[in-house]
Design an enzyme around this catalytic site. Structure first.
Site, PDB file in Angstrom:
ATOM      1  CB  SER A 160      -1.404  -0.035   1.270  1.00 22.68           C
ATOM      2  OG  SER A 160      -2.445   1.258   1.486  1.00 22.68           O
ATOM      3  CG  HIS A 161       0.030   3.159   2.851  1.00 20.61           C
ATOM      4  ND1 HIS A 161      -0.352   2.438   3.317  1.00 20.61           N
ATOM      5  CD2 HIS A 161       0.588   3.991   4.482  1.00 20.61           C
ATOM      6  CE1 HIS A 161      -0.897   2.998   4.815  1.00 20.61           C
ATOM      7  NE2 HIS A 161       0.379   3.117   4.936  1.00 20.61           N
TER       8      HIS A 161
ATOM      9  CG  ASP B 258      -2.337   4.114  -1.088  1.00 17.35           C
ATOM     10  OD1 ASP B 258      -3.085   4.429  -2.438  1.00 17.35           O
ATOM     11  OD2 ASP B 258      -2.659   3.545  -0.939  1.00 17.35           O
TER      12      ASP B 258
ATOM     13  CG  ASP C  80      -2.660  -0.591  -2.547  1.00 15.43           C
ATOM     14  OD1 ASP C  80      -2.136   0.626  -1.731  1.00 15.43           O
ATOM     15  OD2 ASP C  80      -3.511  -0.890  -2.092  1.00 15.43           O
TER      16      ASP C  80
ATOM     17  CE  LYS D 179      -7.392   2.465   2.035  1.00 20.44           C
ATOM     18  NZ  LYS D 179      -7.245   1.363   3.450  1.00 20.44           N
TER      19      LYS D 179
ATOM     20  CG  ASP E  16      -6.077   1.071  -1.140  1.00 26.00           C
ATOM     21  OD1 ASP E  16      -4.894   2.772  -0.809  1.00 26.00           O
ATOM     22  OD2 ASP E  16      -6.258   0.397  -0.667  1.00 26.00           O
ATOM     23  NE  ARG E  17      -3.597   4.385   3.477  1.00 23.61           N
ATOM     24  CZ  ARG E  17      -2.874   4.556   4.631  1.00 23.61           C
ATOM     25  NH1 ARG E  17      -2.081   6.041   4.754  1.00 23.61           N
ATOM     26  NH2 ARG E  17      -3.181   3.904   5.151  1.00 23.61           N
TER      27      ARG E  17
HETATM   28  C1  G1P Z   1      -3.605   2.101   8.336  1.00 24.58           C
HETATM   29  C2  G1P Z   1      -4.506   3.492   8.889  1.00 24.58           C
HETATM   30  C3  G1P Z   1      -6.045   2.451   8.447  1.00 24.58           C
HETATM   31  C4  G1P Z   1      -5.798   1.530   7.360  1.00 24.58           C
HETATM   32  C5  G1P Z   1      -4.442   1.075   6.989  1.00 24.58           C
HETATM   33  C6  G1P Z   1      -4.664   0.174   5.155  1.00 24.58           C
HETATM   34  O1  G1P Z   1      -3.160   1.216   9.347  1.00 24.58           O
HETATM   35  O2  G1P Z   1      -4.775   3.475  10.157  1.00 24.58           O
HETATM   36  O3  G1P Z   1      -7.532   3.328   8.008  1.00 24.58           O
HETATM   37  O4  G1P Z   1      -7.168   0.972   6.749  1.00 24.58           O
HETATM   38  O5  G1P Z   1      -3.244   1.001   6.970  1.00 24.58           O
HETATM   39  O6  G1P Z   1      -4.725   1.040   4.459  1.00 24.58           O
HETATM   40  P1  G1P Z   1      -2.290   1.142  10.916  1.00 24.58           P
HETATM   41  O7  G1P Z   1      -0.943   1.423  10.708  1.00 24.58           O
HETATM   42  O8  G1P Z   1      -3.067   2.388  11.770  1.00 24.58           O
HETATM   43  O9  G1P Z   1      -3.244  -0.038  11.957  1.00 24.58           O
HETATM   44 ZN    ZN Z   2      -3.352   1.884  -0.434  1.00 22.42          ZN
END
Ligand code: G1P
Ligand code: ZN
Length: 539
Positions: free
Chosen positions: A112-113, A276, A278, A375, A280-281
């Site tokens: 992801s991010h 981000d 992938d 998302k 979704d953000r």
């Molecule tokens: C984080 C974000 C959460 C999101 C997740 C996946 O998780 O806070 O809202 O769903 O990434 O993108 P966390 O590291 O807080 O568990």
């Molecule tokens: Zn992501």
């Protein structure tokens, strides 16, 4: 050609908030990735005759992981894989392909991010036939089975060419390589009025979309520049790179530096946005103006009637507990239900499937609707562009009018990163024990009205989840504490803070929340326990 390989278990294959995330080098250990994939296959009763969607965000190890996956899927009797060309597929596009083709699930290789590259992170997101990531009961079972895996099956064949669109066979398994963008665009065209958006750009409207050298670059080019007519160059950092060109592909004020520079510079375009790794953000910006994700969700909800797919009405909305209460005020005014769930998109899926909600979001730059079960960054951007096209107002005007109408939830999140895990666990455990004693206690002008763990009872499957600790004050302010479930080293303590204001609408969030921040640090003894004087990241 099918080989059975003996293996020994790794003991750390526990999926967190966004699938299994590890340092790339951990994922690259002998049999590590294979063990995890075979464990999933075993846990879901085998994959014989099933169909899966496969892709990734193009980060380092994506290409190797996909080849391993293809060979393991064929060896385990999978009937068909639908793969994004060259192994690329954004998370929302994957969810869409899954739902459209009614497949048994999807595997998206992405952290992801989190940053990518050999010294950074890699991940596996596994979704089932709902289109969303699997519930905790399944991730727990996968974790348990990962402790006793002893062998896996894989084909001993050369790599498969996934660079060309078309269908091929591999030992009885069909591989369909698809354009990962086409279906996604079609889906979005069914939601938004693309003609209205084309008119907006024709009229001279300008935007910058920062794809952060990650998977949505080609999606952005196709949708914003080629289809909607945004000026060439509107999409920046548009070529996916295995290490994201050194960027941390998290669309926020800290990491989307180039975009922030442009939007706060002299010749800022009308609209700024980013996705981000992938896809979704999302982050939304106007000229010298930032929209907090919690406000964004609330604003989209208030404007649902402007979008063709939603204009005849939507079900309720939902937010994670850590997200500000703004959307619930809007929902109340519109006569809709507002659900509060634990952090993690998977908790929204049951609510969508049971038609309880249409929109949902998290403070962590995630916004979406029931069009898919993840998302969706580009969906959120198109929604904002549609509001602008329909109202002729700027991002700043839209947001400020929203605050005027409903009041403003000033909101800020502090992240304390790289804390020793034992210290973090103890901090949370001790804080939880202390919560009852806080009820009614006064901190200056703030009086605690309720202090308790956040417990979610899923109205659909009856499961109960505890996630985070919440301290509410009499004036509506709130503090939420929780530990991150997506980190790959040490623990991250997240502290989410909110203060509701009806009159002072134009202040600095940090300033408005400075007393709450002090109280938050004091209650949890953050300084003495972690040694940290300041948060590492503020969003
Ligand atoms: C984080 C974000 C959460 C999101 C997740 C996946 O998780 O806070 O809202 O769903 O990434 O993108 P966390 O590291 O807080 O568990
Ligand atoms: Zn992501």
């Amino acid at each position: 050609m099918i080989k059975t390989i003996s293996t020994t278990p790794y003991t750390d294959q526990k999926m967190g908030t966004g699938g299994l995330r590890k340092k790339t080098k951990v994922m690259m250990q002998p049999n590590y990735f294979e063990n995890f994939i075979q464990t999933i296959f075993n846990t879901i009763g085998g994959v014989k005759g099933k169909t899966y969607v496969v892709g990734g965000d193009g980060r380092y190890f994506n290409d190797i992981a996909i080849q391993k996956f293809i060979k393991m899927a064929a060896a385990n009797g999978v009937a068909k894989l639908i793969i994004g060309q060259n192994g690329y597929m954004s998370t929302p596009a994957g969810s869409n392909v899954l739902l459209k083709n009614k497949t048994n699930g999807a595997f998206i290789f992405s952290a992801s991010h989190n940053p990518g590259g050999i010294d950074n992170d890699f991940g596996v997101k596994y979704s089932d036939e709902t289109g969303g990531q699997v519930p905790t009961s399944i991730t727990d079972a996968i974790y348990k089975n990962s402790q006793s895996i002893s062998e896996y099956q894989i084909l001993d064949v050369p790599d498969v060419d996934i660079s060309k669109i078309g269908t091929q066979q591999l030992e009885g398994m069909t591989i369909e390589v698809i354009d990962p963008i086409k279906d996604y665009v079609e889906m979005l065209e069914g939601i938004f009025d693309f003609e209205a958006l084309k008119k907006l750009f024709k009229s001279g409207f300008t935007m910058k979309f920062d794809a952060m050298n990650a998977v949505t670059g080609p999606y952005g080019k196709r949708i914003f520049e080629e289809i909607l007519g945004a000026a060439p160059g509107s999409v920046i950092n548009a070529t996916p790179k295995p290490d994201f060109g050194g960027l941390h592909p998290d669309p926020n004020m800290v990491y989307a530096k180039e975009l922030i520079g442009i939007m706060y510079g002299d010749n800022a375009p009308d609209f700024g946005c980013a996705n981000d790794g992938d896809g979704d953000r999302n982050m939304i910006l106007g000229k010298k103006f930032f929209v907090s994700p919690s406000d964004s969700l609330s604003i989209l909800t208030d404007n649902y009637k402007l979008i063709p797919a939603y204009k005849n009405g939507i079900y309720g909305v939902a937010k994670s507990a850590a997200t500000s209460t703004a959307v619930c005020r809007t929902a109340k005014a519109l006569g809709m239900d507002c659900y509060e769930v634990p952090t993690g998109w998977k908790y929204f899926v049951n609510l969508m499937d049971s038609k309880r909600i249409t929109f949902c979001g998290e403070e962590s730059f995630g916004t979406g609707s029931s069009h898919i079960r993840e998302k969706d960054g580009i969906w959120a951007i198109l929604f904002w562009l549609s509001i602008i096209a329909a109202t002729g107002k700027s991002v700043e005007e839209i947001t400020k009018e929203h605050w005027k109408k409903y009041g403003r939830s000033y909101y800020i999140r502090f992240d304390f990163e790289g804390i020793d895990k034992a210290v973090a666990d103890k901090l949370m455990a001790d804080l939880e024990t202390k919560l009852p004693s806080l009820n009614g206690k006064k901190f200056g002008e703030y009086e605690v009205s309720e202090a308790a763990p956040f417990i979610y009872n899923d109205p659909v499957d009856g499961s109960s989840t505890k996630n985070g600790l919440v301290v509410k004050f009499a004036d509506g302010s709130r503090i939420v504490y929780r530990l991150s479930g997506t980190g790959t080293s040490g623990a991250t303590l997240r502290v989410y803070m909110e203060k509701f204001e009806q009159n002072h609408l134009d202040e600095e969030p940090l300033n408005m929340l400075k007393d709450i921040a002090k109280i938050a640090a004091e209650i949890a003894e953050i300084r003495p326990r972690t040694g940290k004087q300041q948060p590492d990241v503020i969003t």
